[in-house]
Scaffold this motif. Sequence first.
Motif, mmCIF file in Angstrom:
data_model
loop_
_atom_site.group_PDB
_atom_site.id
_atom_site.type_symbol
_atom_site.label_atom_id
_atom_site.label_comp_id
_atom_site.label_asym_id
_atom_site.label_seq_id
_atom_site.Cartn_x
_atom_site.Cartn_y
_atom_site.Cartn_z
ATOM 1 N N TYR A 147 0.804 -1.156 -0.241
ATOM 2 C CA TYR A 147 0.022 0.047 -0.011
ATOM 3 C C TYR A 147 0.877 1.331 0.061
ATOM 4 N N PHE B 133 -2.116 5.984 1.732
ATOM 5 C CA PHE B 133 -3.391 5.078 1.869
ATOM 6 C C PHE B 133 -3.235 4.328 3.289
ATOM 7 N N MET C 77 -13.583 -0.273 0.464
ATOM 8 C CA MET C 77 -12.504 0.457 -0.251
ATOM 9 C C MET C 77 -11.044 -0.234 -0.371
ATOM 10 N N GLU D 64 -9.212 -1.573 -3.521
ATOM 11 C CA GLU D 64 -7.731 -1.116 -3.719
ATOM 12 C C GLU D 64 -6.723 -2.005 -3.680
ATOM 13 N N LYS E 239 -7.132 -4.027 -6.941
ATOM 14 C CA LYS E 239 -6.486 -3.195 -8.108
ATOM 15 C C LYS E 239 -5.003 -2.980 -8.195
ATOM 16 N N LEU E 240 -4.385 -2.733 -6.817
ATOM 17 C CA LEU E 240 -2.967 -3.006 -6.874
ATOM 18 C C LEU E 240 -2.424 -4.690 -6.842
ATOM 19 N N GLN F 189 -7.147 11.536 1.650
ATOM 20 C CA GLN F 189 -7.464 10.058 1.356
ATOM 21 C C GLN F 189 -8.276 9.243 2.651
ATOM 22 N N LEU G 214 -11.716 7.694 2.111
ATOM 23 C CA LEU G 214 -12.156 6.324 2.792
ATOM 24 C C LEU G 214 -13.384 6.236 3.649
ATOM 25 N N GLU H 273 -12.959 4.479 -5.681
ATOM 26 C CA GLU H 273 -11.749 3.776 -6.161
ATOM 27 C C GLU H 273 -11.760 3.557 -7.456
ATOM 28 N N GLU I 183 -10.673 -1.570 -14.303
ATOM 29 C CA GLU I 183 -10.592 -0.007 -14.079
ATOM 30 C C GLU I 183 -11.769 0.233 -14.764
#
Length: 646
Positions: A270, A274, A329, A333, A336-337, A537, A541, A587, A593
Amino acid sequence: MKKTKDLDRIITDGAAVEDLLAEFDRESNTRHFTGTMKHVITGLLVSFTLYVFWMTLIATPPEQVRRSSFIGLLIFIGFLIYPIRKDHAKRVNRIPWYDLLFAVMGGGAFFYYVLNFEAIVAKAVNIGPLEITMGIIGTLLLVELCRRVVGLPILVVAAGFVAYAFYSGHSVRRIIHQLFYTTDGIIGTPLGVAATFIVLFIILGSFLEKTGIGTFFIDMANSIAGGASGGPAKVAVISSALEGMYSGSSVANTVGSGSVTIPIMKETGYKSEFAAAVEAAASTGGQIMPPIMGAAAFLMAEMTDTPYATVAMTAILPALLYFSGIFMMIHLEAKKLGLKGLPKESIPNFWKLLFKKGYLFLPIVTLITFMSMGRTPAYSAIYAILTAVIVSMFSKDTRLTPKTFTEALANGAKNTMGVAIACAIAGIIVGIVTLTGLGQDLLNVLMGVAGTSKLLALFLTMISCIILGMGVPTTANYVIMATITAPIVMSMGVPMLAAHMFVFYFGIVADITPPVALAAYAGSAIAKSNPFKTGVQATRLAITAFIVPYIFAFNPAMLLIDTTVPEVVRIVITSLIGIFGVSVAMEGFMLTEMKAWERLIIGGAGLMLIDPNFLTDFTGILVIFTMVYLQWAKSKKLRVSLEQAV
């Protein structure tokens, strides 16, 4: 902003944690004592805690005497342990002559009222020059101690209200009588609740801390969510929610659990902002977590004339929705990562951990049990403290020694300082509102701007709460909101408890809302991230905290007010779907995406579910499920293309 050095060692470096608390939590910035001086100060703090037990269990003085002696003792001790400036805290065993004078004068002013209580009450408004002088000295020294312990924001608000009282034509005699000698001012309801209930729960929190329950909560959270995608961030949310049950400070909560969770989140992948934001948002959410809610639950029960058990029960669903939103969220995240969970070998076994250390939950179970049986919060807290002492004996690792027992008593008194001083200053605001009728004037102005729009009126109230709540501790924060803004919400037809919960939520999120986002800034110091970006951020959240209050303002059934089980189930389901839509929009990722127009559509659909109307619910759910299907189809197409390419 000044940073603490070498924060990479913060997990094992207790001094670094103390430095962080001193930097961002004024209440932790105390003088350092050694030798005889340390024993003297510890003795004073322990004596204060024993005085609290005596007042609760044995003594039956008039309420004015109880409250004045309570704040008088705190002022006396406060000037001995809190320096005039932050950099003076490092001077060991040094108490300047002027602080000794302030301690005697400040405490003496309140004890003058205690010793002459009956004579002063008989004079009513016609107090003499000596009473006026004592009132001015006591009030000014209370203000100075508040500057040292709590900070300037709440004093700026209080000063504005006092200035308005003079502007309205009230004399010094009338103002001092209202603020110093009646239960509508400094020794009003907020301080009364602090002296009767809150102090005991702070002492309970001190004993829980000594038993090592904070570490146990982190281990429990690890066993539950450590192995999931983005596990460390989910661990931070769970542990902070649990710690929030007894912690009365977003900043202390952030530093306490964040010193462990934030470095691990960064190691997992992270980004710094974040990781810090997750801990700050979760720790701030701890203040709305039943059964204690940062001690505000007891104030809310008193100010709304509602049983404490009812207040705690109504707060459950909104709190769960808040943490569900953060969870969503974090999960998105992580996906996504492409982040994974912690290695299996580093995750403790849930059942083994529960069997080995589950007894640490017993004080909280005792608290809830006695409260449910109808016992007063004060007696329930005392039973919970006794349980904490007993369960600490079950293991060598948690056993309270004479030294740690004394430290728990002393820390309980020291941790009471900020809350009680803030409540006393909040009493000034309450007193001026009562004296001048300012609340009605504010209501007229806001309703004049909002007109007939309930949504606009709620929005303007939200902005007012966030501004007034910046830099103000949880309990005092709620008192200010309850006095100034809750009547505005109630005037829109919102039930009293829902109105108070609405303003409480938005006062609390000020801790993560820039520019005065103390919890976010504390987290950023640990993560070595940009403080402002961390605050932004964290606000993102915590978006659920900006949505849920509107839901229960429009439909109090979420707070279990005048409702049925099917209605509650419907609201929870639609709220979760709506929060999911908004989380995805924030997000920009669901299964793949998302483009800007897709985020706009699904976010708007999520917001439609705020209004408990069949048409808006149906439309919002239909749009969100359509977007889910489109995302599924898109991800399937991408997966097929990838397989063909391989």
